[in-house]
Design an enzyme around this catalytic site. Sequence first.
Site, PDB file in Angstrom:
ATOM      1  N   ASP A   1       0.851  -1.191   0.000  1.00 35.49           N
ATOM      2  CA  ASP A   1       0.000   0.000   0.000  1.00 35.49           C
ATOM      3  C   ASP A   1       0.882   1.235   0.000  1.00 35.49           C
ATOM      4  O   ASP A   1       1.980   1.225   0.585  1.00 35.49           O
ATOM      5  CB  ASP A   1      -0.911   0.023   1.228  1.00 35.49           C
ATOM      6  CG  ASP A   1      -1.930  -1.106   1.213  1.00 35.49           C
ATOM      7  OD1 ASP A   1      -2.424  -1.441   0.126  1.00 35.49           O
ATOM      8  OD2 ASP A   1      -2.223  -1.659   2.295  1.00 35.49           O
TER       9      ASP A   1
ATOM     10  N   ASP B   1      -7.149  -1.379  -4.405  1.00 34.16           N
ATOM     11  CA  ASP B   1      -8.186  -1.020  -3.437  1.00 34.16           C
ATOM     12  C   ASP B   1      -9.113   0.050  -4.002  1.00 34.16           C
ATOM     13  O   ASP B   1     -10.332   0.008  -3.811  1.00 34.16           O
ATOM     14  CB  ASP B   1      -7.554  -0.493  -2.145  1.00 34.16           C
ATOM     15  CG  ASP B   1      -6.709  -1.536  -1.431  1.00 34.16           C
ATOM     16  OD1 ASP B   1      -7.028  -2.738  -1.543  1.00 34.16           O
ATOM     17  OD2 ASP B   1      -5.736  -1.149  -0.762  1.00 34.16           O
TER      18      ASP B   1
END
Length: 205
Positions: free
Chosen positions: A144, A178
């Site tokens: 991420d 995401d």
Amino acid sequence: MSLKKAGFIIVLILLIDQVSKIYIKTHFALGNEVEVFDWFRILFVENEGMAWGTKIPGQYGKLALTLFRLVAIMGIGYWLWDSVKKEGSKTLILSVALIFAGAFGNIIDSVFYGILFSDSYGHIAEFLPEAGGYGTLFHGKVVDMLYFPIWKGYLPSWIPIWGGEYFTFFEPVFNIADSAISVGVAILLIFNKKAFPKNAEEQEA
């Protein structure tokens, strides 16, 4: 929308997602941060579990999660194929394609990154290290990097439960995959009648 067009969207999102993750993994040590704007930063973190970093406890928790994701992606893939076959709305096919691409992008991390990269603790990871990766097959961590701390400060004391506590909006760090999932789900929720026009007509009848 044809399956070919949906496939193009999926490949494009996967390409952007994986290029961004591999770049971060091979140029940032864990926790490294670059400020783009006051409200947007590139911050390298790794997610070992589900959304918001939630983990399944136990020795085989990570393996169970990865296997569940593989089963889920097959279900989403069938949903996409079936929607195209039944000539579903463009809104529905676009949404499912985004969700599929996002889920697939994170599955690649979970399945392969443990054997493709060395760890990132205190140093930049090496791609295909001679000593082996930081994990094993199905035990990779999701990369991420997108962080939007739009507002930071102490909440007013009159707010129940969290009053007086330090708060950051938006706290989670996420990735392109995401984002694709979130946008796909949002489209389904906001444009539900366009996504499922036959159901909408039946309810109005």
